[in-house]
Design a protein around this motif. Structure first.
Motif, short mmCIF file in Angstrom:
data_model
loop_
_atom_site.label_atom_id
_atom_site.label_comp_id
_atom_site.label_asym_id
_atom_site.label_seq_id
_atom_site.Cartn_x
_atom_site.Cartn_y
_atom_site.Cartn_z
N GLU A 155 0.83 -1.21 0.00
CA GLU A 155 0.00 0.00 0.00
C GLU A 155 0.86 1.26 0.00
OE1 GLU A 155 -0.49 -2.60 1.94
OE2 GLU A 155 -2.43 -3.35 1.21
N GLU A 156 1.93 1.26 0.80
CA GLU A 156 2.81 2.43 0.84
C GLU A 156 3.45 2.66 -0.53
OE1 GLU A 156 4.17 2.18 5.56
OE2 GLU A 156 5.30 1.12 4.00
N TYR A 157 3.86 1.58 -1.15
CA TYR A 157 4.48 1.68 -2.48
C TYR A 157 3.48 2.23 -3.51
CZ TYR A 157 6.35 0.06 -6.97
OH TYR A 157 6.78 -0.02 -8.28
N LEU A 158 2.28 1.68 -3.53
CA LEU A 158 1.29 2.11 -4.51
C LEU A 158 0.84 3.55 -4.27
CD1 LEU A 158 -0.92 -1.11 -4.82
CD2 LEU A 158 0.77 -0.25 -6.45
N LEU A 159 0.70 3.94 -3.02
CA LEU A 159 0.34 5.33 -2.72
C LEU A 159 1.46 6.27 -3.16
CD1 LEU A 159 -1.35 4.88 0.77
CD2 LEU A 159 -2.45 5.77 -1.30
N SER A 160 2.70 5.84 -2.99
CA SER A 160 3.83 6.65 -3.46
C SER A 160 3.78 6.82 -4.97
CB SER A 160 5.16 6.00 -3.06
OG SER A 160 5.28 5.89 -1.67
N LEU A 161 3.35 5.77 -5.64
CA LEU A 161 3.24 5.82 -7.10
C LEU A 161 2.16 6.80 -7.54
CD1 LEU A 161 4.38 4.70 -9.69
CD2 LEU A 161 2.87 2.71 -9.47
N THR A 162 1.07 6.88 -6.77
CA THR A 162 0.03 7.86 -7.10
C THR A 162 0.48 9.28 -6.82
OG1 THR A 162 -1.08 7.76 -4.92
CG2 THR A 162 -1.78 6.16 -6.59
N ASP A 163 1.49 9.45 -5.97
CA ASP A 163 2.09 10.77 -5.75
C ASP A 163 3.02 11.14 -6.91
OD1 ASP A 163 0.85 11.26 -3.31
OD2 ASP A 163 2.48 10.37 -2.15
#
Length: 248
Positions: A155-163
């Motif tokens: 989740e942290e990785y994917l949220l970073s990708l949306t940033d």
């Protein structure tokens, strides 16, 4: 008349008080580390913001500075790992989740600009690190299932990708201002691939699902830039590939 003895053992509250003090000490220690990480991440983000006014030929020098800033993040995350892994992960992870997400984001952005090459992976614009790549850079385990310890989550990785995608959408516009008409094409293809990838995921996290869905707006922003370049004859499409238009 005899005095009735208390049925309540006062040691119960003494024990609870000691536990509360222990938890407070843990939270304070984690807060201090997270605050240090926040400052380090802010420094890396400040460097990355310069890319919007930096010609592509000067990316390598900027990327080197960002890599050094990320090294500072790595040292602080190591400290966080050592402290956090002594305690239940999901009891305290909310204290660092957003900051760790931002740290991952600076690493993804730096790598996209050509940072963090390896023997098998030379510097390359537009490269997306995997979660495992990020974990390797920070020397942190990823997506742990077999033990309760500090780690980077999917989740942290994917949220970073949306940033990352809105930053790249902004970069597409600023690249045109600097006369780089090819970079928006690279960004457009990348963000479309990211959005397509998110469409394949069955996301249960409401926040992540909304953030992933919002990537479509970044796709549209960059498409508008590409469309404008096409109308002005600054780029040409041949066989489905977008190339720079050369002067004859």
């Amino acid at each position: 008349m005899s005095t009735q003895s208390s049925l309540l053992d006062p040691s119960i509250f003494s024990y609870l008080e000691s536990k509360i003090e222990e938890e407070t000490e843990v939270r304070d220690a984690l807060t201090q580390i997270v605050q240090k990480l926040e400052r380090s991440v802010a420094s890396a983000q400040a460097l990355l913001s310069r890319v919007h006014s930096t010609p592509r030929a000067r990316y390598p020098a900027l990327v080197e500075q960002v890599e050094n800033a990320v090294k500072d993040e790595v040292a602080i995350v190591k400290e966080l790992n050592e402290v956090a892994s002594k305690h239940p992960y999901y009891k305290y992870n909310s204290k660092w989740a957003r900051t760790v997400q931002n740290a991952i984001g600076t690493t993804l952005y730096c790598a996209w600009l050509g940072g963090f090459p390896s023997d098998s992976q030379p510097p390359e614009l537009g490269r997306l690190l995997t979660l495992e790549d990020v974990g390797s850079i920070f020397s942190v385990p990823t997506n742990l299932k077999d033990r309760d310890a500090f780690h980077f989550t999917i989740e942290e990785y994917l949220l970073s990708l949306t940033d990352l995608t809105p930053e790249l959408a902004r970069l597409a516009t600023n690249a045109v201002t600097l006369g780089d008409f090819q970079l928006p094409m690279t960004i457009s293809a990348f963000i479309k691939d990211v959005f397509a990838g998110f469409q394949l995921l069955n996301l249960k996290n409401d926040i992540l699902r909304k953030r992933a869905d919002a990537v479509k707006y970044d796709v549209k922003r960059v498409e508008d830039v590409v469309y404008d370049l096409s109308l002005r004859g600054l780029v040409a499409r041949t066989g489905g590939d977008t190339e720079m238009k050369t002067d004859e």
